[in-house]
Write an enzyme that holds these catalytic residues in place. Structure first.
Site, PDB file in Angstrom:
ATOM      1  N   GLU A   1     158.081  45.989 -38.095  1.00  0.00           N
ATOM      2  CA  GLU A   1     157.318  47.186 -38.427  1.00  0.00           C
ATOM      3  C   GLU A   1     156.867  47.937 -37.182  1.00  0.00           C
ATOM      4  O   GLU A   1     156.701  49.159 -37.211  1.00  0.00           O
ATOM      5  CB  GLU A   1     156.099  46.797 -39.266  1.00  0.00           C
ATOM      6  CG  GLU A   1     155.334  47.963 -39.881  1.00  0.00           C
ATOM      7  CD  GLU A   1     154.255  48.552 -38.973  1.00  0.00           C
ATOM      8  OE1 GLU A   1     153.744  49.636 -39.287  1.00  0.00           O
ATOM      9  OE2 GLU A   1     153.919  47.927 -37.944  1.00  0.00           O
TER      10      GLU A   1
ATOM     11  N   ASP B   1     155.423  40.918 -37.857  1.00  0.00           N
ATOM     12  CA  ASP B   1     155.589  41.110 -36.412  1.00  0.00           C
ATOM     13  C   ASP B   1     154.336  41.675 -35.761  1.00  0.00           C
ATOM     14  O   ASP B   1     153.453  42.239 -36.421  1.00  0.00           O
ATOM     15  CB  ASP B   1     156.794  42.006 -36.113  1.00  0.00           C
ATOM     16  CG  ASP B   1     156.641  43.416 -36.669  1.00  0.00           C
ATOM     17  OD1 ASP B   1     156.169  43.567 -37.804  1.00  0.00           O
ATOM     18  OD2 ASP B   1     157.010  44.372 -35.965  1.00  0.00           O
TER      19      ASP B   1
END
Length: 367
Positions: A132, A72
């Site tokens: 994350e 991400d």
């Protein structure tokens, strides 16, 4: 999404990974592409957990290592800073765009090596995970630790976070609190009948402005702390004196502090105000005195040069530390450019990181 070519040009692979938007919570398309690409290699066992993809060798080696990276990114700019573009030529070329630093360079290097290395000297678990960049309870690596801890069992771990192709040990911890400033609501035409909470918030901001962050030597590496207001809210209408103002504060603390100690430090700083803890994650000590970490440092720094440095931001090496697994940060990209609108990474760092990791994974481990 075109298929990812894991054995072709590394820069082309990197750009393909970056050009698939994967803002936190929307990683599905990239996770699908990663899973599909890895399943083409018979030497890998591939497991999917949500939008986290795990690929493992099972060669019966004496040691197992984890090499991990998150899929991400933070949100795109407006207008979007994708697709990527290449600026410059040859050794001076850079790839610009969201995710080029944090941390799709590390992801691309890991994908290329996962496909290439069918007989590493150590068994390898490659982990590509989601979420994350958001609250720690959503983190895909944390979810994997809860759902399938067996998949993270290892002797050592490498996180491909940006380090400018250097070795960074440990990481700072992080916590966020809301500092609530009370007031008394009133009509703004009769403000003297109330108490303006936004005006009173100056005391919180004054304490932050006067705060002097500490530096802490932890096992030979010096970590810098930071205390910052990262948000402020208050007021319900344009004609109402607000009865509450909330200042969100982020404290980045050295790994010599526990979360409890860091929280107590923040509460002491804002004594007299209501302080509500909203999110926290512990730091990780460098751990470079561990024999496996020393082995990794010798192999990698033999290719890249330099010396170990501290990781100032929080990374998931802290999660590995909680699992009792020594871990380090190592990947392409300047961490000072992470999350910036002009995020960019020199192409030369991709090959440097790939070559260093390849040398380590093919070398006979030290006894």
């Amino acid at each position: 999404m075109p298929a990812l070519d894991l054995t072709g040009d590394l820069v082309a692979l990197f750009r393909a990974v970056c050009d698939t938007p994967s803002v936190s919570g929307d990683e599905r398309a990239l996770a699908d592409a990663v899973e599909t690409a890895l399943r083409a290699y018979p030497h890998l066992e591939v497991v999917r957990d949500g939008d986290t993809v795990v690929a493992r060798t099972s060669l019966g080696r004496e040691r197992r290592v984890v090499i991990a990276g998150h899929l991400d990114t933070v949100p795109l700019t407006d207008p979007p800073n994708l697709p990527t573009r290449v600026v410059g030529e040859g050794a001076h070329a850079e790839v610009w765009g969201r995710g080029t630093v944090d941390m799709k360079g590390g992801v691309a290097v890991a994908l290329a090596l996962a496909a290439e290395l069918d007989a590493p000297s150590q068994d390898v678990t490659w982990v590509f995970y989601d979420n994350e960049e958001v609250a720690s309870d959503l983190n895909g690596l944390g979810r994997l630790a809860r759902n399938r801890p067996d998949l993270l069992a290892a002797d050592f771990a490498v996180l491909g976070e940006p380090t400018s192709a250097g070795l960074e040990g440990g990481c700072n911890g992080t916590l966020r609190v809301e500092v609530r400033v009370p007031g008394v609501a009133a009509h703004s035409a009769r403000a003297w009948t109330g108490a303006n909470a936004i005006h009173a918030a100056h005391e919180v901001l004054d304490r932050l402005a006067a705060y002097v962050p500490q530096e802490a030597d932890v096992d030979g590496l010096v970590y810098r702390e930071g205390m910052n207001a990262v948000g402020i809210r208050g007021g319900i209408a344009g004609n109402v004196v607000p009865d509450e103002c909330v200042v969100t504060v982020n404290f980045r603390f050295a790994p010599s502090r526990t979360v409890a100690e860091a929280e107590q430090h923040v509460r002491e700083l804002f004594a007299g105000f209501e302080v509500v803890l909203t999110d926290a994650a512990p730091g990780a000590r460098p751990g470079l005195d561990d024999p496996l970490a020393a082995d990794f440092a010798a192999a990698v720094l033999g290719v890249t040069g330099g010396a170990p440095a501290p990781k100032y931001g929080w990374t998931d090496v802290a999660r590995f530390a909680e699992l009792g697994i020594p871990a380090v940060n190592f990947g392409p990209g300047d961490p000072l450019l992470a999350h910036k609108d002009d995020e960019r990474c020199p192409v030369g760092q991709f090959a440097l990181c790939r070559d260093a990791l390849r040398a380590w994974l093919l070398a006979t481990p030290a006894a």
